[in-house]
Design a protein around this motif. Structure first.
Motif, PDB file in Angstrom:
ATOM      1  N   GLU A  20      12.669   4.760  -1.254  1.00 18.35           N
ATOM      2  CA  GLU A  20      11.527   4.109  -1.889  1.00 18.35           C
ATOM      3  C   GLU A  20      10.702   5.098  -2.711  1.00 18.35           C
ATOM      4  O   GLU A  20      10.545   6.257  -2.326  1.00 18.35           O
ATOM      5  N   PHE A  21      10.187   4.607  -3.841  1.00 18.77           N
ATOM      6  CA  PHE A  21       9.331   5.385  -4.725  1.00 18.77           C
ATOM      7  C   PHE A  21       8.064   4.578  -5.000  1.00 18.77           C
ATOM      8  O   PHE A  21       8.138   3.392  -5.348  1.00 18.77           O
ATOM      9  N   ALA A  66       0.843  -1.194   0.000  1.00 16.80           N
ATOM     10  CA  ALA A  66       0.000   0.000   0.000  1.00 16.80           C
ATOM     11  C   ALA A  66       0.878   1.245   0.000  1.00 16.80           C
ATOM     12  O   ALA A  66       1.942   1.269   0.619  1.00 16.80           O
ATOM     13  N   GLY A  67       0.453   2.281  -0.706  1.00 18.46           N
ATOM     14  CA  GLY A  67       1.245   3.511  -0.764  1.00 18.46           C
ATOM     15  C   GLY A  67       0.535   4.580  -1.571  1.00 18.46           C
ATOM     16  O   GLY A  67      -0.531   4.345  -2.153  1.00 18.46           O
ATOM     17  N   ASN A  68       1.150   5.757  -1.633  1.00 21.37           N
ATOM     18  CA  ASN A  68       0.633   6.881  -2.415  1.00 21.37           C
ATOM     19  C   ASN A  68       1.308   6.859  -3.783  1.00 21.37           C
ATOM     20  O   ASN A  68       2.346   7.487  -3.995  1.00 21.37           O
ATOM     21  N   TYR A  69       0.728   6.113  -4.730  1.00 18.35           N
ATOM     22  CA  TYR A  69       1.338   5.928  -6.048  1.00 18.35           C
ATOM     23  C   TYR A  69       1.055   7.151  -6.921  1.00 18.35           C
ATOM     24  O   TYR A  69      -0.095   7.543  -7.100  1.00 18.35           O
ATOM     25  N   ARG A  70       2.144   7.746  -7.451  1.00 16.03           N
ATOM     26  CA  ARG A  70       2.041   8.993  -8.207  1.00 16.03           C
ATOM     27  C   ARG A  70       2.683   8.850  -9.579  1.00 16.03           C
ATOM     28  O   ARG A  70       3.579   8.021  -9.790  1.00 16.03           O
ATOM     29  N   ARG A  71       2.218   9.696 -10.509  1.00 15.36           N
ATOM     30  CA  ARG A  71       2.797   9.727 -11.855  1.00 15.36           C
ATOM     31  C   ARG A  71       4.208  10.311 -11.800  1.00 15.36           C
ATOM     32  O   ARG A  71       4.539  11.115 -10.930  1.00 15.36           O
ATOM     33  N   LEU A  72       5.015   9.922 -12.781  1.00 19.05           N
ATOM     34  CA  LEU A  72       6.376  10.441 -12.867  1.00 19.05           C
ATOM     35  C   LEU A  72       6.370  11.876 -13.383  1.00 19.05           C
ATOM     36  O   LEU A  72       5.453  12.280 -14.101  1.00 19.05           O
ATOM     37  N   ALA A 126       1.311  -3.068 -16.738  1.00 20.11           N
ATOM     38  CA  ALA A 126       1.588  -2.915 -15.308  1.00 20.11           C
ATOM     39  C   ALA A 126       1.034  -1.588 -14.801  1.00 20.11           C
ATOM     40  O   ALA A 126       1.079  -0.570 -15.495  1.00 20.11           O
ATOM     41  N   LYS A 127       0.519  -1.598 -13.567  1.00 21.72           N
ATOM     42  CA  LYS A 127      -0.153  -0.423 -13.017  1.00 21.72           C
ATOM     43  C   LYS A 127       0.669   0.288 -11.943  1.00 21.72           C
ATOM     44  O   LYS A 127       0.763   1.514 -11.943  1.00 21.72           O
ATOM     45  N   GLU A 128       1.239  -0.471 -10.996  1.00 22.91           N
ATOM     46  CA  GLU A 128       1.914   0.150  -9.847  1.00 22.91           C
ATOM     47  C   GLU A 128       3.282  -0.471  -9.617  1.00 22.91           C
ATOM     48  O   GLU A 128       3.459  -1.684  -9.769  1.00 22.91           O
ATOM     49  N   MET A 129       4.244   0.390  -9.247  1.00 22.92           N
ATOM     50  CA  MET A 129       5.610  -0.069  -8.972  1.00 22.92           C
ATOM     51  C   MET A 129       6.100   0.521  -7.658  1.00 22.92           C
ATOM     52  O   MET A 129       6.097   1.743  -7.494  1.00 22.92           O
ATOM     53  N   ARG A 130       6.498  -0.337  -6.717  1.00 21.36           N
ATOM     54  CA  ARG A 130       7.228   0.099  -5.526  1.00 21.36           C
ATOM     55  C   ARG A 130       8.722  -0.129  -5.827  1.00 21.36           C
ATOM     56  O   ARG A 130       9.191  -1.257  -5.876  1.00 21.36           O
ATOM     57  N   ASP A 163       2.842  -4.695  -9.377  1.00 20.88           N
ATOM     58  CA  ASP A 163       1.563  -5.410  -9.280  1.00 20.88           C
ATOM     59  C   ASP A 163       1.715  -6.725  -8.510  1.00 20.88           C
ATOM     60  O   ASP A 163       1.170  -7.773  -8.896  1.00 20.88           O
ATOM     61  N   GLY A 164       2.495  -6.681  -7.419  1.00 21.79           N
ATOM     62  CA  GLY A 164       2.637  -7.830  -6.531  1.00 21.79           C
ATOM     63  C   GLY A 164       3.764  -8.779  -6.882  1.00 21.79           C
ATOM     64  O   GLY A 164       4.034  -9.718  -6.126  1.00 21.79           O
TER      65      GLY A 164
END
Length: 279
Positions: A271-272, A141-147, A249-253, A208-209
């Motif tokens: 971390e990003f 979980a996190g605050n995923y933001r555009r580059l 792909a949707k989200e990257m930590r 995405d996991g």
């Protein structure tokens, strides 16, 4: 990079974003160094409350200063600057007092009739449908933001500018043949007296996991720009390779590792949380 500016501050370090009279405070000011931190976000009751345009956060000697008008209005309070008394006046909303409900008058009991009472069968209540459980994708979980996304560690600034897919550079692995890679492009600036080194081989991404490691792509895909130390005021722009990730792909930590050199070397993690749009 964090901007450093000098500001005139009154005897009370309030961080109030109000218009003050220069004439009335000129005898009480001194010059200090502060940092502008537009990247800091504020979460109120689980909701991100962005600052209006023209407002920003200041950091001075390890303490964070927030515009008083923004903070008061975020908490539903009114704020007023009194030029005559030189006071900041904050008024909080008064709680609403609800009138007590009136008790209903008791109705006289009806006399029972001699007729046989007929009991009605209770209506069947509809069965409750089971709630659907959210699928656990394994993505943190996190605050995923555009580059682009920027993070800081002390005086080290790291910005992720771009993520590209299937960067076929024509080189081959001796054991696995052609390897398609994903490239993450970075900009790193060091304003610390202590040198830093980006340890690209330790980079980890959870997309995405699913976990992706730079160590799995092979040394031939490493960027040689990261083999040098970042001295004070150095800026390096380069890439870090990852195994090929899906186009949808949707989200990257993304976790970047940097080694701070000194008397006692220290390995730090940055971390990003990145919202991907690769199509």
């Amino acid at each position: 990079m964090k901007e450093k500016m000098k500001y005139g501050v009154t005897g009370l370090a309030l961080g109030v974003a109000l218009t003050l009279s220069v004439t009335s405070i000129s005898a009480f000011t001194e010059m200090i160094n502060v940092y502008l931190r537009p990247d800091i976000q504020y979460v109120v009751d689980g909701e991100i409350r962005p600052m209006p345009s023209g407002y920003t956060t200041l950091v001075h000697e390890g303490r964070t200063y927030v515009p008083m008008r923004y903070m008061a209005q975020t908490l539903d309070a009114d704020v007023l600057w009194d030029e005559i008394t030189q006071r900041v006046i904050i008024t909080t909303p008064q709680p609403e007092v609800l009138p007590e409900p009136e008790e209903p008058e008791e109705e006289p009991a009806e006399e029972l009739e001699a007729e046989e009472e007929i009991e009605e069968e209770p209506a069947e209540e509809p069965a409750e449908e089971p709630e659907e459980e959210e699928e656990d994708t394994g993505q943190p979980a996190g605050n995923y933001r555009r580059l682009p996304v920027t993070q800081y560690h002390e005086d080290l600034e790291v910005t992720v500018n771009l993520v590209t897919l299937r960067d076929k550079d024509g080189r081959e692995s001796a054991s696995r043949g052609r390897v398609d890679t994903t490239r993450v492009y970075l900009r790193v600036e060091n304003e610390d007296r202590t040198p830093y080194e980006i340890r690209q081989g330790k980079t980890i991404a959870i997309v995405d996991g699913k976990e992706y490691k730079t160590a799995d792509v092979g040394f031939q895909h490493y960027d040689t720009k990261w083999y040098k130390h970042l001295q004070r005021d150095d800026v390096i722009e380069g890439y870090i390779s990852l195994p090929d990730i899906p186009e949808d792909a949707k989200e990257m930590r993304l976790t970047i590792f940097a080694e701070k050199h000194g008397v006692r070397p220290e390995l730090i993690e940055i971390e990003f949380d990145i919202a991907l749009d690769l199509k």
